[in-house]
Design a protein around this motif. Structure first.
Motif, PDB file in Angstrom:
ATOM      1  N   THR A 102      65.419   1.164  35.682  1.00  0.00           N
ATOM      2  CA  THR A 102      65.768  -0.111  34.531  1.00  0.00           C
ATOM      3  C   THR A 102      65.511  -1.418  34.970  1.00  0.00           C
ATOM      4  N   THR A 103      65.867  -1.693  36.306  1.00  0.00           N
ATOM      5  CA  THR A 103      65.751  -3.088  36.593  1.00  0.00           C
ATOM      6  C   THR A 103      64.299  -3.371  37.062  1.00  0.00           C
ATOM      7  N   LEU A 106      62.294  -4.125  34.278  1.00  0.00           N
ATOM      8  CA  LEU A 106      62.480  -5.342  33.754  1.00  0.00           C
ATOM      9  C   LEU A 106      61.682  -6.531  34.760  1.00  0.00           C
ATOM     10  N   ASP A 172      68.856  -1.372  26.351  1.00  0.00           N
ATOM     11  CA  ASP A 172      67.824  -1.298  27.176  1.00  0.00           C
ATOM     12  C   ASP A 172      66.845   0.098  26.614  1.00  0.00           C
ATOM     13  N   GLN A 173      67.086   0.013  25.575  1.00  0.00           N
ATOM     14  CA  GLN A 173      66.166   1.485  25.053  1.00  0.00           C
ATOM     15  C   GLN A 173      64.771   0.788  24.251  1.00  0.00           C
ATOM     16  N   ALA A 177      63.634  -4.042  23.036  1.00  0.00           N
ATOM     17  CA  ALA A 177      64.721  -4.533  23.852  1.00  0.00           C
ATOM     18  C   ALA A 177      64.365  -5.041  25.342  1.00  0.00           C
ATOM     19  N   LEU A 178      63.066  -4.998  25.795  1.00  0.00           N
ATOM     20  CA  LEU A 178      62.774  -5.474  26.698  1.00  0.00           C
ATOM     21  C   LEU A 178      61.962  -6.947  26.811  1.00  0.00           C
ATOM     22  N   PRO A 181      64.783 -10.113  27.579  1.00  0.00           N
ATOM     23  CA  PRO A 181      65.366 -10.248  28.694  1.00  0.00           C
ATOM     24  C   PRO A 181      63.980 -10.445  29.825  1.00  0.00           C
ATOM     25  N   GLU A 255      70.857  -9.053  32.877  1.00  0.00           N
ATOM     26  CA  GLU A 255      71.326  -7.883  32.485  1.00  0.00           C
ATOM     27  C   GLU A 255      72.912  -8.077  31.910  1.00  0.00           C
ATOM     28  N   ARG A 260      72.137  -4.903  29.785  1.00  0.00           N
ATOM     29  CA  ARG A 260      71.468  -3.913  30.105  1.00  0.00           C
ATOM     30  C   ARG A 260      72.022  -2.941  31.428  1.00  0.00           C
ATOM     31  N   GLY A 262      71.484  -1.465  34.904  1.00  0.00           N
ATOM     32  CA  GLY A 262      70.624  -1.703  36.171  1.00  0.00           C
ATOM     33  C   GLY A 262      71.204  -2.118  37.158  1.00  0.00           C
TER      34      GLY A 262
END
Length: 318
Positions: A102-103, A106, A172-173, A177-178, A181, A255, A260, A262
């Motif tokens: 996830t991180t 991002l 974070d889905q 949602a991205l 951030p 985050e 989020r 991560g």
């Protein structure tokens, strides 16, 4: 070229060792007792008996001399074992591997946005002949650098989530949602790239060969993209390598603001609980990311400017 690569590899190994050693020394000077935290299980430490603390301290080798602990942990780290979380008992490598995708998503999106936004601002400022627009574009990087990341994130959430309902505020889905951030995390890096790249373009456009090309009738766009961009790209490319560590550090704030999952949230929780193995694992992860990125940049720089390898060979004593 071989000597250049060897020097960079040795520097990379030294950076990793130094990051691990410094983090070990700093974290183990904290006044907290990992064995007490582990025995309390996140609860009240006053309920833990000295016998429980002593047993856990012996089990995890915390009662050994500091030098022995360092040597043992360093040897385990070389083999990919970063220890276990004090709070959960889960291996640190597993925690990082579960939180990392996830991180990385991002950070990759933010890095791409940083390069695109920063490069676009610098190119447009160097290409336009309209003075007020150029001054406006050149002033944007200073604003981007000075704005705190958490403030930018809160402003974006307020505008695009709560007022205009364009993007989700948390989670974070999905791609939506991205967006917020990644923009929040990208703006400081984009500002730095724009500053460095614009300065490099101004210097390159002032070179005699550029003036000669313009005098011979070459268009401004052809000179800018055909000559100046390549000669001005070395410094921004180096900056991109340095930015990777900053992106991982910024992910802690971003985050948290956008809720989020991560590495950032894992780090914030570990710092709050003084979970030393997890914090040290994140520090090592940041060092690895920095080393790999700068190594990739070091391999690309000679392709942009072959004089770099020449300078490196001259720096090596005969």
């Amino acid at each position: 070229m071989r000597t250049y690569l060897l020097r960079r590899l040795l520097q990379a190994v030294f950076v990793l060792w130094a990051a691990y050693t410094v983090s070990f020394g700093v974290l183990y000077m904290l006044p907290s007792d990992p064995a007490t935290i582990m025995a309390a299980g996140g609860g009240d430490a006053s309920t833990v008996t000295p016998e429980q603390t002593a047993a856990l301290r012996h089990q995890y080798g915390l009662d050994r001399p500091l030098a022995e602990q360092y040597g043992t942990r360093l040897l385990h780290a070389v083999h990919g074992d970063l220890g276990r979380s004090v709070q959960s008992g889960v291996p640190v490598t597993r925690m990082i591997s579960q939180a990392l995708p996830t991180t990385l998503q991002l950070a990759a999106a933010a890095l791409l946005l940083s390069v695109l936004l920063g490069g676009a601002v610098a190119l447009l400022a160097s290409w336009t002949r309209y003075g007020p627009l150029r001054q406006l574009l050149l002033s944007l990087p200073s604003l981007g650098v000075s704005a705190p990341t958490f403030w930018v994130g809160l402003v974006l959430v307020q505008l695009f989530s709560f007022r205009w309902h364009v993007f989700p505020a948390f989670g974070d889905q999905g791609f939506d949602a991205l967006v917020l951030p990644s923009v929040t995390l990208a703006l400081p890096g984009a500002a730095l790239i724009a500053q460095v790249f614009a300065k490099g373009l101004r210097t390159a456009l002032a070179e005699p060969y550029v003036q000669t090309a313009l005098a011979k009738g070459a268009g401004r766009g052809r000179v800018l993209f055909g000559h100046a961009v390549r000669n001005a790209s070395a410094a921004p490319l180096t900056l991109v390598g340095i930015m990777v560590g900053n992106l991982l550090a910024g992910a802690v704030v971003v985050e948290t603001v956008f809720a989020r999952a991560g590495i950032g949230r894992e780090t914030a929780a570990a710092v709050t609980a003084q979970d030393i193995p997890v914090v040290q694992g994140v520090v090592v992860l940041g060092a690895v990311a920095f080393v790999l990125t700068t190594l990739a940049v070091d391999l690309l720089l000679p392709l942009i400017d072959p004089r770099i390898t020449t300078t490196a060979r001259r720096a090596v004593p005969a």
